[in-house]
Motif scaffolding. Structure first.
Motif, mmCIF file in Angstrom:
data_model
loop_
_atom_site.group_PDB
_atom_site.id
_atom_site.type_symbol
_atom_site.label_atom_id
_atom_site.label_comp_id
_atom_site.label_asym_id
_atom_site.label_seq_id
_atom_site.Cartn_x
_atom_site.Cartn_y
_atom_site.Cartn_z
ATOM 1 N N HIS A 73 37.059 12.529 16.414
ATOM 2 C CA HIS A 73 37.857 12.282 15.380
ATOM 3 C C HIS A 73 38.505 10.966 15.695
ATOM 4 C CE1 HIS A 73 40.311 14.220 17.892
ATOM 5 N NE2 HIS A 73 41.604 14.242 17.248
ATOM 6 N N HIS A 75 42.202 10.131 16.009
ATOM 7 C CA HIS A 75 43.243 10.005 16.746
ATOM 8 C C HIS A 75 43.373 9.020 17.881
ATOM 9 C CE1 HIS A 75 44.632 14.108 14.846
ATOM 10 N NE2 HIS A 75 44.791 13.239 13.832
ATOM 11 N N HIS A 155 41.695 21.304 13.584
ATOM 12 C CA HIS A 155 42.692 20.133 14.113
ATOM 13 C C HIS A 155 43.538 19.598 12.784
ATOM 14 C CE1 HIS A 155 43.877 17.705 17.358
ATOM 15 N NE2 HIS A 155 43.619 16.659 16.823
ATOM 16 N N ASP A 176 39.874 18.809 20.720
ATOM 17 C CA ASP A 176 40.805 18.932 19.768
ATOM 18 C C ASP A 176 40.406 20.017 18.699
ATOM 19 O OD1 ASP A 176 41.088 16.281 21.254
ATOM 20 O OD2 ASP A 176 42.643 15.857 19.902
HETATM 21 ZN ZN LIG Z 1 43.628 14.917 17.687
#
Ligand SMILES: [Zn+2]
Ligand SMILES: [Zn+2]
Length: 294
Positions: A73, A75, A155, A176
């Motif tokens: 992802h 982040h 998540h 995550d």
């Molecule tokens: Zn994350």
């Protein structure tokens, strides 16, 4: 040719890099795992700060490379190293970035936005290597001749888990991901799909290696419900139920320094888990520089 996989951890820390003397044993770089298949393919999982050193190592040879970078992802801790991945600046290299689209942004836009001039001095478009994008959704994919299964994880904003099937080898990269304990599922208002655990179990069944987010202790988890990470206990029980052979605890909390990590790993008490069934599982905390062979 003997089918095999070599795997190396370049970053194992969750949330934010943790440099400093308290983190020398497990390491402070954020997630990045290198996977070399015996057919010479290079797969990289996540582009946290650990990918910088991997890039330098690759560039120390003169060979041109083709690399697939699978992003869990977007982040910060999973993409922060991408602008510092040196092979992207070398003509003749081919870099394929794979991941999911978000509801309001496409994969290529998410990554090129990260390198907008406000955030970084070099634009994605001006990199010398050939950069390609491949959008994935949940399912089974053929990536350069290799079967890679994908699954959406629990998540905030969603994350994607990957399972590589190569010959008879099965390796899962699930970071995550919040494994929600039963007691919490019933009482909470979490918006996760209720069957995530079952779907994961189906996939990981008998895997050679499961790399899984294990950021919290059971006690810490109680105050972090909905933050998108798992407790050691839940990960152990998932891995045991899935009869995986090796479990790498991953995405270590920035507050867990070396001594504390040692205590946590010892308290996992894998022996006890082995005792309950005939299944033997090798359980350990991943650390920077660690290599595994399959
Ligand atoms: Zn994350
Ligand atoms: Zn993370």
């Amino acid at each position: 040719m003997k089918v095999g996989i070599k795997l190396k951890f370049w970053g194992v820390r969750g949330s934010i890099p943790t440099p400093g003397v308290k983190y020398t044993k497990y390491g402070g770089n954020t997630p990045c795992v290198e996977m070399r298949l015996s057919n010479n393919k290079l797969f990289i999982f996540d582009a946290g700060t650990g990918i910088r050193e991997l890039g330098s190592m690759i560039c120390s040879g003169d060979e041109k490379i083709k690399a697939h970078i699978f992003l869990s992802h977007f982040h910060w801790d999973h993409i922060q190293g991408l602008p510092f991945f040196m092979p992207s600046s070398i003509e003749g290299n081919e870099i394929i970035i794979l991941g999911m689209d978000m509801q309001n942004a496409r994969l290529d836009k998410i990554i090129s936005d990260q390198m907008e001039s406000i955030y970084f001095p070099v634009k994605l478009q001006s990199l010398s290597a050939q950069i390609k994008f491949q959008i994935l959704s949940e399912g089974s994919n053929n990536i350069d001749g290799v079967k890679v299964d994908t699954i959406y994880l629990n998540h905030p904003g969603q994350a994607m888990g990957y399972m590589v099937n190569y010959g008879k080898i099965k390796i899962c990269y699930f970071t995550d991901n919040e494994l929600v304990p039963k007691s919490v599922t019933e009482s909470s208002k979490l918006k996760y799909k209720p069957d995530t655990r079952e779907r994961i179990l189906k996939l990981i069944n008998g895997a050679d290696l499961l790399i899984h987010d294990a950021q919290y202790t059971e006690e810490e988890y109680k105050t972090k419900i909905g933050w998108g990470h798992s407790s050691f206990n839940e990960v152990l029980s998932l891995a045991r139920e899935g009869r995986v052979h090796r479990l790498a605890l991953f995405h270590h909390d920035p507050d867990h320094f070396d001594e504390e990590m040692d205590v946590l790993v010892a308290s996992c008490n894998c022996q006890e888990y082995q005792g309950e069934t005939s299944h033997v599982m090798d359980c350990f905390a991943a650390h920077e520089g660690m290599e595994l062979h399959f």
